[in-house]
Motif scaffolding. Sequence first.
Motif, PDB file in Angstrom:
ATOM      1  N   GLU A  98       0.815  -1.221   0.000  1.00  0.00           N
ATOM      2  CA  GLU A  98       0.000   0.000   0.000  1.00  0.00           C
ATOM      3  C   GLU A  98       0.848   1.271   0.000  1.00  0.00           C
ATOM      4  O   GLU A  98       0.326   2.365  -0.279  1.00  0.00           O
ATOM      5  N   ASP A  99       2.155   1.145   0.262  1.00  0.00           N
ATOM      6  CA  ASP A  99       3.013   2.328   0.406  1.00  0.00           C
ATOM      7  C   ASP A  99       3.990   2.524  -0.744  1.00  0.00           C
ATOM      8  O   ASP A  99       4.871   3.391  -0.678  1.00  0.00           O
ATOM      9  N   ILE A 100       3.863   1.756  -1.819  1.00  0.00           N
ATOM     10  CA  ILE A 100       4.870   1.831  -2.882  1.00  0.00           C
ATOM     11  C   ILE A 100       4.818   3.136  -3.670  1.00  0.00           C
ATOM     12  O   ILE A 100       5.750   3.440  -4.429  1.00  0.00           O
ATOM     13  N   SER A 101       3.785   3.932  -3.493  1.00  0.00           N
ATOM     14  CA  SER A 101       3.723   5.225  -4.182  1.00  0.00           C
ATOM     15  C   SER A 101       4.832   6.161  -3.717  1.00  0.00           C
ATOM     16  O   SER A 101       5.106   7.179  -4.361  1.00  0.00           O
ATOM     17  N   SER A 102       5.480   5.822  -2.603  1.00  0.00           N
ATOM     18  CA  SER A 102       6.571   6.653  -2.079  1.00  0.00           C
ATOM     19  C   SER A 102       7.873   6.441  -2.849  1.00  0.00           C
ATOM     20  O   SER A 102       8.819   7.218  -2.692  1.00  0.00           O
ATOM     21  N   PHE A 103       7.940   5.407  -3.699  1.00  0.00           N
ATOM     22  CA  PHE A 103       9.159   5.159  -4.470  1.00  0.00           C
ATOM     23  C   PHE A 103       9.388   6.273  -5.493  1.00  0.00           C
ATOM     24  O   PHE A 103       8.440   6.785  -6.083  1.00  0.00           O
ATOM     25  N   ASP A 104      10.647   6.606  -5.720  1.00  0.00           N
ATOM     26  CA  ASP A 104      10.980   7.592  -6.751  1.00  0.00           C
ATOM     27  C   ASP A 104      11.699   6.958  -7.931  1.00  0.00           C
ATOM     28  O   ASP A 104      12.167   7.648  -8.831  1.00  0.00           O
ATOM     29  N   SER A 105      11.781   5.622  -7.935  1.00  0.00           N
ATOM     30  CA  SER A 105      12.406   4.904  -9.047  1.00  0.00           C
ATOM     31  C   SER A 105      11.350   4.413 -10.026  1.00  0.00           C
ATOM     32  O   SER A 105      10.182   4.246  -9.675  1.00  0.00           O
ATOM     33  N   LYS A 106      11.776   4.191 -11.249  1.00  0.00           N
ATOM     34  CA  LYS A 106      10.915   3.597 -12.268  1.00  0.00           C
ATOM     35  C   LYS A 106      11.445   2.198 -12.601  1.00  0.00           C
ATOM     36  O   LYS A 106      12.647   1.921 -12.455  1.00  0.00           O
ATOM     37  N   TYR A 107      10.552   1.350 -13.086  1.00  0.00           N
ATOM     38  CA  TYR A 107      10.926  -0.033 -13.375  1.00  0.00           C
ATOM     39  C   TYR A 107      10.417  -0.450 -14.756  1.00  0.00           C
ATOM     40  O   TYR A 107       9.419   0.068 -15.255  1.00  0.00           O
ATOM     41  N   ASP A 108      11.115  -1.439 -15.320  1.00  0.00           N
ATOM     42  CA  ASP A 108      10.706  -2.003 -16.605  1.00  0.00           C
ATOM     43  C   ASP A 108       9.715  -3.149 -16.426  1.00  0.00           C
ATOM     44  O   ASP A 108       8.929  -3.449 -17.329  1.00  0.00           O
ATOM     45  N   PHE A 109       9.767  -3.772 -15.252  1.00  0.00           N
ATOM     46  CA  PHE A 109       8.952  -4.962 -15.020  1.00  0.00           C
ATOM     47  C   PHE A 109       8.531  -5.020 -13.564  1.00  0.00           C
ATOM     48  O   PHE A 109       9.364  -4.892 -12.665  1.00  0.00           O
ATOM     49  N   VAL A 110       7.237  -5.181 -13.326  1.00  0.00           N
ATOM     50  CA  VAL A 110       6.702  -5.372 -11.977  1.00  0.00           C
ATOM     51  C   VAL A 110       6.079  -6.763 -11.917  1.00  0.00           C
ATOM     52  O   VAL A 110       5.257  -7.131 -12.768  1.00  0.00           O
ATOM     53  N   TYR A 111       6.471  -7.501 -10.895  1.00  0.00           N
ATOM     54  CA  TYR A 111       6.066  -8.900 -10.732  1.00  0.00           C
ATOM     55  C   TYR A 111       5.451  -9.076  -9.349  1.00  0.00           C
ATOM     56  O   TYR A 111       5.916  -8.486  -8.361  1.00  0.00           O
ATOM     57  N   SER A 112       4.397  -9.880  -9.272  1.00  0.00           N
ATOM     58  CA  SER A 112       3.822 -10.179  -7.963  1.00  0.00           C
ATOM     59  C   SER A 112       3.173 -11.552  -7.992  1.00  0.00           C
ATOM     60  O   SER A 112       2.372 -11.859  -8.873  1.00  0.00           O
ATOM     61  N   SER A 113       3.526 -12.368  -7.020  1.00  0.00           N
ATOM     62  CA  SER A 113       3.018 -13.727  -6.918  1.00  0.00           C
ATOM     63  C   SER A 113       2.100 -13.860  -5.705  1.00  0.00           C
ATOM     64  O   SER A 113       2.560 -13.768  -4.560  1.00  0.00           O
ATOM     65  N   LEU A 114       0.804 -14.011  -5.968  1.00  0.00           N
ATOM     66  CA  LEU A 114      -0.195 -14.371  -4.955  1.00  0.00           C
ATOM     67  C   LEU A 114      -0.251 -13.401  -3.773  1.00  0.00           C
ATOM     68  O   LEU A 114      -0.333 -13.830  -2.616  1.00  0.00           O
ATOM     69  N   CYS A 115      -0.242 -12.102  -4.079  1.00  0.00           N
ATOM     70  CA  CYS A 115      -0.314 -11.092  -3.015  1.00  0.00           C
ATOM     71  C   CYS A 115      -1.526 -10.178  -3.114  1.00  0.00           C
ATOM     72  O   CYS A 115      -1.979  -9.633  -2.102  1.00  0.00           O
ATOM     73  N   PHE A 116      -2.038  -9.978  -4.312  1.00  0.00           N
ATOM     74  CA  PHE A 116      -3.041  -8.930  -4.515  1.00  0.00           C
ATOM     75  C   PHE A 116      -4.340  -9.190  -3.768  1.00  0.00           C
ATOM     76  O   PHE A 116      -5.086  -8.259  -3.463  1.00  0.00           O
ATOM     77  N   ASN A 134       8.081   2.178 -16.385  1.00  0.00           N
ATOM     78  CA  ASN A 134       8.497   2.925 -17.561  1.00  0.00           C
ATOM     79  C   ASN A 134       7.502   2.681 -18.691  1.00  0.00           C
ATOM     80  O   ASN A 134       6.720   1.723 -18.647  1.00  0.00           O
ATOM     81  N   ASP A 135       7.518   3.527 -19.705  1.00  0.00           N
ATOM     82  CA  ASP A 135       6.682   3.302 -20.878  1.00  0.00           C
ATOM     83  C   ASP A 135       6.968   1.923 -21.457  1.00  0.00           C
ATOM     84  O   ASP A 135       8.134   1.506 -21.547  1.00  0.00           O
ATOM     85  N   ASN A 136       5.903   1.236 -21.812  1.00  0.00           N
ATOM     86  CA  ASN A 136       5.983  -0.141 -22.334  1.00  0.00           C
ATOM     87  C   ASN A 136       6.448  -1.137 -21.280  1.00  0.00           C
ATOM     88  O   ASN A 136       6.802  -2.274 -21.617  1.00  0.00           O
ATOM     89  N   GLY A 137       6.432  -0.713 -20.015  1.00  0.00           N
ATOM     90  CA  GLY A 137       6.756  -1.630 -18.938  1.00  0.00           C
ATOM     91  C   GLY A 137       5.672  -2.680 -18.756  1.00  0.00           C
ATOM     92  O   GLY A 137       4.517  -2.501 -19.167  1.00  0.00           O
ATOM     93  N   ILE A 138       6.045  -3.785 -18.134  1.00  0.00           N
ATOM     94  CA  ILE A 138       5.157  -4.950 -18.030  1.00  0.00           C
ATOM     95  C   ILE A 138       4.825  -5.256 -16.574  1.00  0.00           C
ATOM     96  O   ILE A 138       5.694  -5.206 -15.694  1.00  0.00           O
ATOM     97  N   LEU A 139       3.562  -5.563 -16.335  1.00  0.00           N
ATOM     98  CA  LEU A 139       3.095  -6.071 -15.048  1.00  0.00           C
ATOM     99  C   LEU A 139       2.672  -7.519 -15.241  1.00  0.00           C
ATOM    100  O   LEU A 139       1.888  -7.833 -16.130  1.00  0.00           O
ATOM    101  N   LEU A 140       3.202  -8.391 -14.390  1.00  0.00           N
ATOM    102  CA  LEU A 140       2.808  -9.804 -14.375  1.00  0.00           C
ATOM    103  C   LEU A 140       2.459 -10.180 -12.945  1.00  0.00           C
ATOM    104  O   LEU A 140       3.289 -10.043 -12.045  1.00  0.00           O
TER     105      LEU A 140
END
Length: 251
Positions: A98-116, A134-140
């Motif tokens: 719930e607190d990841i909006s505080s990050f100031d970095s960008k990523y090419d790929f975000v991954y999450s296993s059985l958390c949502f 990032n633009d064209n970044g992927i969420l899995l």
Amino acid sequence: MKQNIYDNEEFFISFKALRESDNCYNELLEQPAMMKLLPNLNNKSVLDLGCGLGINCIDFVKSGASRVTGVDISKRMIDVAKSKNANDKISYINMALEDISSFDSKYDFVYSSLCFNYIYDFDKLIKDIFNLLNDNGILLFSQEHPIVTASIGNNIGYLKDKNDKEYAYCISNYQNEKVRRVEKWFVDGVIKYHRTFSTIINTLADSGFVIEKVIEPVPDEYARNKRSGLAKEFIKPTFLIVKAVKSGKQI
């Protein structure tokens, strides 16, 4: 609304033993399906949400990732990840999703296993992830299937024939997104939030994601031989897996 059951000692010990087994649903069903959908990670930056013991983080580095950030609400999990799965390219952070909006970095790929399923505000989470990509970044990501999270009460579960063989699955409350599935999973009081399939997909689309792939994994022959009970996945799926790409839409 943040839930951290993983620092409960009884839960942590049981969960760790489960994830280290080669006979669990994660290893035989969910993880093989997730691995097939991984993008090319060579020189990519990766954010692993709910990284747990850091096993996937190490695998991402082995696959060529240039930078990996593993996030987990459990201090116990992070401590094990730092001890067992450390690497110069990996940063482990003890933080709620719930607190990841505080990050100031960008990523090419975000991954999450059985958390949502443990997150109350799914809409905010997806928007936060969109803004971190990032633009064209992927969420899995994977989660428990909505058929599973909807089903509460006494009149649910597998129906069996006269030979005690499962042939159908009875659900309830599917359209009621106020459902909170409170169950015993190693310990009492584990809360999972129910959302319909359409809500999950539409939330992604409304946030600017383009859906690339949706999988309701079924076990292969090896998995069915390893664990015969997995044949029930052809009656009712346990997991839902979604791969989505960030479009140019701004939110």
